[in-house]
Design an enzyme around this catalytic site. Structure first.
Site, PDB file in Angstrom:
ATOM      1  N   TYR A  83      35.575 179.857  13.602  1.00  0.00           N
ATOM      2  CA  TYR A  83      34.593 178.851  13.237  1.00  0.00           C
ATOM      3  C   TYR A  83      33.632 178.660  14.410  1.00  0.00           C
ATOM      4  CZ  TYR A  83      37.792 177.543   9.414  1.00  0.00           C
ATOM      5  OH  TYR A  83      38.606 177.531   8.304  1.00  0.00           O
TER       6      TYR A  83
ATOM      7  N   TRP B 198      35.726 173.501   9.699  1.00  0.00           N
ATOM      8  CA  TRP B 198      34.878 174.691   9.569  1.00  0.00           C
ATOM      9  C   TRP B 198      33.417 174.315   9.818  1.00  0.00           C
ATOM     10  CZ3 TRP B 198      34.420 177.725   4.262  1.00  0.00           C
ATOM     11  CH2 TRP B 198      33.670 178.898   4.462  1.00  0.00           C
TER      12      TRP B 198
END
Length: 327
Positions: free
Chosen positions: A56, A21
């Site tokens: 992301y 992430w």
């Protein structure tokens, strides 16, 4: 580093993986070079499982993984996620057409014909009561666009419902000393059904590294700044849902039973790996030295009974009232 089977996928994956992430956004800015160095460090340390998502950095994390893997010859499982690109993010929009569109985009971002593992990305609860969603995933598997599928969930209840579907081979869930509920029933059911368990947010957004204090300031584009009270997405994703001040106190108490020469982060990861239901745990970092330290946790000796009891006491004292019945 030892490997564990990832449910019925046929993959054996490293006990410590890498969550990415932070390589796409929401943790402050990161350059292409920093991302490449982080992935290289993970692979060099023996990590064979990378977890990402199509949202992301709007695909930056996936594309950076592709670029890093193109330069190497590693046998790596890459898991991604789909669904959070929906706007509005509603259950009736989890259609075959939308899922296929997301899968095709991730295939392009990662440069693969078929995704190793695609996970529904914390969908609304109603999704778990719509068999047609899982039928669509079966169709995408039959079409050769995905090899396996699973779910990433916010709540234990969602995890228990998801694994009623035969095609769900993995569940990604938050689990750490400040979020212990999955160990009560879900882990037992996952083992009974041979479902792989991927543990995310293991270090509670940095709380369980021992590196944060009341004076710590986070960048404006860091979710630990803008989502502390759930303003942007589920607050359980930020500091595992525990108020920051209580989390700091919990971390300080845990430090008292951490052995010399071991960091709080390593102690936490070793605690998580003590649960046999866990297939892999995916701490995220963009710092090579931190990644290597995380990997080293897999080689630590088992925790003592006294240490386990202390972790339970910390949960009861600082976290249970905030998180146990919520997630």
């Amino acid at each position: 580093m030892d490997s564990r089977p990832l449910g019925t996928t046929g993959f054996d994956v490293s006990e410590i993986g890498l969550g990415t992430w932070q390589l796409g956004g929401d943790w402050g800015s990161v350059s292409d070079e920093e991302a490449a160095n982080a992935i290289d460090a993970a692979l060099d340390a023996g990590i064979t499982f990378l977890d990402t998502a199509d949202v992301y950095g709007d695909g930056d994390s996936e594309r950076r993984i592709k670029s890093a893997l193109e330069e190497r010859d590693d046998d790596v499982v890459v898991a991604t996620k789909a669904g959070r690109r929906l706007d509005p993010h509603e259950a009736d929009r989890y259609t075959h057409e939308n899922l296929e569109r997301f899968v095709d985009r991730s295939r392009e971002n990662l440069g693969v014909d078929s995704l190793d593992l695609v996970q529904l990305h914390c969908p609304p609860r109603d999704v778990y009561y719509r068999p047609e969603v899982f039928d669509a995933l079966d169709d995408l598997k039959d079409a050769g666009k995905i090899d396996h599928y699973g779910v990433s969930v916010e709540k234990v209840e969602d995890a228990l419902k998801a694994i009623e579907y035969d095609g769900v081979e993995t569940v990604q869930i938050i689990f750490n000393p400040l979020r212990q509920r999955p160990a009560e029933l879900f882990f037992r059911e996952a083992q009974r059904r041979n479902v792989g368990v991927i543990v995310r947010v293991p270090l509670a957004s940095g709380l369980l590294t021992g590196a944060l204090s009341a004076e710590t300031e986070f960048p404006e584009n860091d979710h630990r700044n803008y989502n502390r009270h759930g303003e942007a997405f589920d607050v359980g994703e930020t500091f595992a849902g525990i108020p920051f001040e209580d989390g700091l106190a919990a971390a300080e108490s845990l430090e008292s039973v951490v052995p010399d020469g071991v960091s709080l982060a390593q102690f936490t990861l070793r605690w998580i790996l003590s649960f046999d239901a866990v297939s892999t745990v995916i701490p995220g970092s963009k710092t090579p030295s931190h990644i290597r330290d995380n990997v080293a946790a897999a080689s630590l000796p088992p925790l003592s009974a006294e240490q386990f009891h202390h972790v339970e006491d910390v949960y009861d004292t600082y976290a249970r009232e905030h998180v146990h019945h919520r997630w």
